[in-house]
Motif scaffolding. Structure first.
Motif, PDB file in Angstrom:
ATOM      1  N   GLY A 166     -34.506 -16.556  10.834  1.00 54.66           N
ATOM      2  CA  GLY A 166     -33.569 -15.551  11.310  1.00 54.66           C
ATOM      3  C   GLY A 166     -32.742 -14.959  10.174  1.00 54.66           C
ATOM      4  O   GLY A 166     -32.398 -13.770  10.193  1.00 54.66           O
ATOM      5  N   PHE A 217     -36.551 -21.633  12.977  1.00 56.74           N
ATOM      6  CA  PHE A 217     -36.165 -20.340  13.535  1.00 56.74           C
ATOM      7  C   PHE A 217     -34.853 -19.852  12.915  1.00 56.74           C
ATOM      8  O   PHE A 217     -34.688 -18.673  12.648  1.00 56.74           O
ATOM      9  CB  PHE A 217     -36.034 -20.433  15.066  1.00 56.74           C
ATOM     10  N   HIS A 264     -32.871 -15.634  18.902  1.00 54.19           N
ATOM     11  CA  HIS A 264     -33.880 -16.503  18.303  1.00 54.19           C
ATOM     12  C   HIS A 264     -33.439 -17.964  18.260  1.00 54.19           C
ATOM     13  O   HIS A 264     -34.261 -18.856  18.363  1.00 54.19           O
ATOM     14  CB  HIS A 264     -34.214 -16.020  16.887  1.00 54.19           C
ATOM     15  N   ALA A 276     -35.309 -10.158  18.152  1.00 52.16           N
ATOM     16  CA  ALA A 276     -34.611 -11.346  18.648  1.00 52.16           C
ATOM     17  C   ALA A 276     -33.407 -11.677  17.767  1.00 52.16           C
ATOM     18  O   ALA A 276     -32.339 -12.040  18.266  1.00 52.16           O
ATOM     19  CB  ALA A 276     -35.573 -12.528  18.696  1.00 52.16           C
ATOM     20  N   VAL A 277     -33.590 -11.537  16.442  1.00 52.38           N
ATOM     21  CA  VAL A 277     -32.499 -11.885  15.534  1.00 52.38           C
ATOM     22  C   VAL A 277     -31.329 -10.935  15.740  1.00 52.38           C
ATOM     23  O   VAL A 277     -30.163 -11.348  15.813  1.00 52.38           O
ATOM     24  CB  VAL A 277     -32.984 -11.839  14.075  1.00 52.38           C
ATOM     25  N   MET A 298     -39.392 -11.098  16.014  1.00 52.54           N
ATOM     26  CA  MET A 298     -38.278 -11.836  15.435  1.00 52.54           C
ATOM     27  C   MET A 298     -37.129 -10.904  15.078  1.00 52.54           C
ATOM     28  O   MET A 298     -35.962 -11.236  15.299  1.00 52.54           O
ATOM     29  CB  MET A 298     -38.725 -12.589  14.177  1.00 52.54           C
ATOM     30  N   THR A 328     -38.887 -13.489  24.700  1.00 52.37           N
ATOM     31  CA  THR A 328     -38.368 -13.298  23.348  1.00 52.37           C
ATOM     32  C   THR A 328     -39.461 -12.873  22.377  1.00 52.37           C
ATOM     33  O   THR A 328     -39.206 -12.091  21.465  1.00 52.37           O
ATOM     34  CB  THR A 328     -37.707 -14.604  22.858  1.00 52.37           C
ATOM     35  N   LEU A 329     -40.662 -13.408  22.556  1.00 55.51           N
ATOM     36  CA  LEU A 329     -41.735 -13.090  21.617  1.00 55.51           C
ATOM     37  C   LEU A 329     -42.921 -12.446  22.341  1.00 55.51           C
ATOM     38  O   LEU A 329     -44.035 -12.984  22.308  1.00 55.51           O
ATOM     39  CB  LEU A 329     -42.221 -14.375  20.912  1.00 55.51           C
TER      40      LEU A 329
END
Lengths: 394, 563
Positions: free
Chosen positions: B146, B142, B124, B118-119, B115, B84-85
């Protein structure tokens, strides 16, 4: 008086039988008295009744059956006067026990299990031991038997109601059974159980029997390792199997499907099939298959005509084990199944956790009856298998 | 001599001379050497056996062993952070937690890019939940981030738009970033009839752009892939605000590179590159701190760094009341240390159950083994009936008996031994669990004990007595030692079964009588911390396998019998 003739010396009536019977009577009196409200009166009455009964039975009623019936009738009458129907039942039970006790002591049969030369303490210990064993058997069986009368309860209670204890027909009913037969939730659960268990059984029996035949050949590479893998579903705690299957089956899309539950249950049942069928195959005489082959039968024909009939008892009892494993299983189905695959045990589990209805007890009674039937079948099959094994040469 | 030499020399020698016939290999009926013929028969037999076993073996491997392996894998698996990151994980590599300071601007920029992707993909919150197991508060951090992250960079966007309004045009971005072939294909696709055109052509970056704009190009590729996954066209969708942050960074780092590749838009890029150093924009770090000042906390960054690797011992550490913190392995806070206690309780209660099973099972097995077979077979049914009765029936029976309004309490009250007001609490505690499980597991103690005791010859005890031993000595010195294997087998069997029990403790255990397995189930179905459930399960499995190995040494797998 042939009844009293035995190899044991007859014990003294006043010095042995009467005091002991009085003690037991006193104990019963204590129970009855504390239930009735007057403990002391109960003990005294019990002591008196016990002593009197011992004297009367030994002296006046040499025939055991008549004596016991008389004792039960007498105490039943006393009970009826004191405590109504419930009292009468308790009185009859107490009378039967006391009557049996008097003759057991009076005829010297209490020494039957020990050598003639055994000392008093040894006899006492032997009988105490038997009593302890009886109590343990009671512990094993009583909980299961308690469920059965409770399932006919007319109220929605998990305990005996006063009406039931008074043997009032009003206190009993079949309403929990009716609920089981009409409630759609229970019917769905029953249908699921009846669909899943046989499918899992067929799967594990067919694969398991083949593998057991393979395993019982004389040269199998990695036999121990293979055996360990095949037995493993029985060793691994169910919660771990359930967790693993839940993770893995949700990865491959089997979680929450009938197929997933059937596969999981089949895996759990396989060790039982393997164990019972290999155990049967140990006693299987290989020269029979050779004889069949030498007479011109192919391997398939030999299997179905010679081997299969002989190992059939093992296969069937393995299948029964697999069936009951699946039919009883709740942990794995809780995780691998979804609401559509609710089985009977699942329904019972949620019912017990949320305390909803005594229908559970009706289901429990039905399951006890089923397990008695299965137990009988397996026992008969085992005997048949032993008989067949005894007949085959070698 | 090797087999090959034997075989090749065999037949010819055999025919040639008499001496060779006596020393040469024996031949089977078809003329092949007996040794080879036997080896082939043996091989065929082995193959046949394996072929019979194979279907079941494969079945068990797929339906049972693979799930167990999957569980073991899950107990250490931790790819979610790095997946994810990815940029952030790389950026914090150089950062030192011990410094106590939050990392520098680059890390925040990397976090911003990760982010926003992911968002948009709604990943996230999953990551936040995962990291929340390790440091409480990250989940809400988070979530909060987000909601605000796509606004970061709007000042950059305005700054670019102030230079040239074309920067707000998605088509300009697509033209700058996309490969010429893709642009052509995308244009064809856009022109086609929406009703029966194929899928959108997958976005491809222009050659060399990834080197020229190392931050912007991958982020734009993520943007384009996301837009296309929503069935929209990157040529028409407004670019994310953080893309401007990325472009700004890239242009400052290397003002020349992008303009060389820009083709028709070279002047646009060159103008932006020239103006970029003078933009009056907030730092990304300030923007994050503005959303939540926890982003300035080294603890949060330390957690991300500590759980960056794809595999982590973190779940196992949690399962033994430790925790992996950025500073190293430490004890869990006092009020969260429950697992060691639960393991101890599981062991203690399993031992209690095992002990009471011996106490109750030994006399019964002894009685069954010494009585005549006809009587003992009848009594054995009393042992087998509970064994065959459904587990839930027995558990519900105990629930009925032990409840405060249950049968035992009713009898005690009726007899006057207990006051109606102070009925005994016998269920939903350890007592209830031990009683019910002793009843359930007792047959597993009696049956192995019985089968061992049946083999002890009664003459030994008689001999001991005839030599002057008292009953007790004869039992303790002669009978008991011979029954020890049965005790061992029964104990291990009962212990293995007890330690992993779930249903009965769940129903009659309340809060004080539950086992580690109940906690595993809780983590699977309620808290959804599957990694921790898997780690707890792995530890339990290891204990059981160890015990099973002992059982195998003492009794042997093949001697498992079913009564």
């Amino acid at each position: 008086m042939t009844v009293f003739v035995s190899e044991h010396p007859l014990p003294s009536l006043t010095g042995f039988v009467m005091p002991l019977t009085a003690a037991l009577g006193g104990f019963f009196g204590l129970l009855a008295g504390s239930a009735g409200g007057s403990t002391l009166l109960g003990i005294v009455a019990g002591l008196a009744i016990g002593a009197a009964m011992a004297f009367a039975l030994i002296r006046l009623a040499p025939d055991r059956r008549i004596g016991r019936t008389a004792a039960a009738a007498a105490l039943g009458l006393v009970g009826l006067v004191v405590g109504g129907i419930t009292g009468m039942v308790a009185g009859v039970a107490g009378g039967l026990v006391l009557g049996w006790f008097v003759y057991w002591l009076g005829s010297g049969r209490y020494r039957a299990g020990v050598p003639v030369y055994a000392t008093g303490p040894q006899v006492l210990w032997h009988n105490t031991f038997l009593f302890i064993c009886g109590a343990i058997f009671f512990f094993l069986i009583a909980p299961i038997l308690t469920v059965i009368p409770l399932s006919f309860n007319a109220e929605d209670f998990f305990t005996f109601t006063p009406a039931m204890l008074a043997f009032d027909p009003e206190g009993y009913s079949l309403k929990h059974y009716r609920d089981f037969l009409t409630n759609p939730d229970w019917q769905q659960a029953l249908r699921n159980s009846v669909q899943i268990a046989p499918a899992a059984t067929i799967l594990s029996v067919s694969l398991g029997t083949l593998a057991a035949i393979g395993l019982s050949q004389s040269h199998v590479p990695f036999r121990r390792a293979i055996m360990a893998i095949l037995i493993s579903p029985m060793i691994v705690p169910l919660i771990i199997s359930a967790a693993g299957m839940y993770f893995f089956y949700s990865r491959i899309g089997l979680q929450g499907t009938y197929a997933g539950v059937v596969l999981a249950h089949a895996a759990l049942g396989i060790p039982f099939v393997i164990i019972t069928v290999t155990a049967t195959l140990v006693g299987f005489d290989k020269s029979l298959t050779r004889a069949s082959a030498s007479l011109g039968a192919g391997p398939v024909r030999t299997f179905f005509k010679i081997q299969m009939p002989l190992i059939l008892p093992g296969v069937i009892s393995g299948g029964l084990f697999a069936f009951i494993t699946s039919f009883d299983e709740v942990v794995v189905v809780l995780f691998v199944g979804s609401a559509n695959q609710q089985t009977l045990p699942w329904q019972m589990f949620t019912g017990l956790r949320e305390q909803i209805s005594p229908t559970i007890l009706a289901v429990a009674t039905i399951l006890v009856v089923i397990s008695i039937a299965l137990l009988t079948t397996v026992e008969l099959l085992r005997r048949r298998s032993e008989r067949l094994r005894g007949m085959t040469p070698g | 001599m090797t087999d090959a030499a034997l075989d090749s020399a065999g037949p010819s020698q055999g025919r040639k001379a008499d001496p060779a016939e006596t020393t040469g290999p024996m031949l089977a009926a078809d003329g092949t050497p007996l040794k080879r013929s036997l080896a082939r028969a043996l091989r065929r037999q082995k193959l046949r056996a394996l072929a019979l076993i194979a279907p079941l073996l494969i079945f068990i491997l797929v339906t049972f062993i693979a799930p167990i392996a999957d569980m073991l894998f899950r107990s250490v698996e931790n790819q979610i952070v790095a997946e994810t990151l990815p940029r952030t994980v790389q950026a914090v590599e150089a950062w030192d937690y011990e410094s106590g300071e939050a990392p520098a601007e680059e890390a925040y920029r990397a976090l911003l890019f990760d982010m926003v992707v992911a968002v948009e993909r709604k990943l996230h919150t999953r990551l936040g939940t995962r990291l929340n197991y390790e440091t409480t508060g990250i989940s809400s951090l988070f979530r909060k981030t987000g909601r605000g992250v796509d606004d970061i960079g709007e000042d950059h966007m305005d700054a670019f738009a102030a230079i040239d309004a074309r920067w707000e045009d998605p088509a300009v971005w697509a033209g700058l970033m996309g490969a010429p072939e893709w642009l052509a294909a995308q244009a064809d696709w856009a022109a086609a009839d929406p009703a029966n055109r194929g899928p959108e052509p997958a976005f491809a970056l222009a050659p060399g752009i990834a080197d020229a704009l190392p931050a912007t190009a991958p982020l734009y590729a993520d943007f384009a892939a996301f837009v296309q996954s929503e069935n929209d066209s990157p040529v028409e969708e407004d670019p994310w605000a953080p893309l401007y942050v990325a472009l700004h960074t890239d242009l400052i780092a290397d003002p020349e590179a992008a303009a060389r590749l820009a083709g028709g838009n070279a002047d646009l890029v060159a103008a932006a590159a020239a103006a970029a150093p003078g933009f009056e924009v907030d730092s990304v770090k300030a923007a994050f701190l503005d959303i939540d000042e926890d982003w300035g906390d080294a603890e949060v960054w330390g957690t991300i760094k500590a759980f960056a690797p794809a595999y982590t011992p973190g779940y196992f550490l949690s399962a033994v009341d430790l925790q992996k913190t950025p500073a190293g392995v430490t004890q869990q806070p006092e009020n969260q240390q429950i697992y060691i206690m639960l393991f101890e309780r599981t062991l203690f209660m399993s031992l209690m159950i095992m002990g009471s099973c011996i106490l109750l099972g030994y006399p019964i097995a002894y009685l069954l083994a010494t009585l005549p077979l006809r009587v003992s077979n009848v009594l054995l049914i009393l042992v087998l009936l509970p064994f065959w009765t459904s587990l839930l029936v027995r558990t519900s029976a105990w629930k009925v008996l032990l409840q405060q309004q249950g049968v035992i309490n009713d009898i005690l009250v009726w007899l006057g031994l207990v006051n109606d007001a102070e009925r005994l609490v016998m269920i939903n505690n350890q007592f209830g669990t031990i009683v019910a499980m002793t009843h359930i597991l007792l047959p597993f103690m009696i049956l192995p004990l019985y089968s061992v005791m049946k083999t002890i010859p009664p003459t030994y005890v008689r001999a001991a007595k005839s030599l002057g031993a008292t009953n007790w000595t004869a039992f303790w010195r002669v009978y008991f030692p011979q029954s020890v294997p049965g005790i061992g087998a029964g104990c291990i069997l009962v212990f293995i079964l007890a330690i992993g029990y779930y249903i009965t403790p769940e129903l009659v255990g309340g809060t004080t009588g539950t086992f580690i397995s109940n906690r595993i189930a809780y983590h699977i179905s309620s808290s959804l911390n599957w990694g921790l459930a898997a780690a707890l399960g792995t530890i339990l499995l290891a204990v059981v396998l160890l015990l099973y190995w002992l059982y195998d040494r003492i009794v042997g797998i093949d001697n498992v019998s079913l009564g």
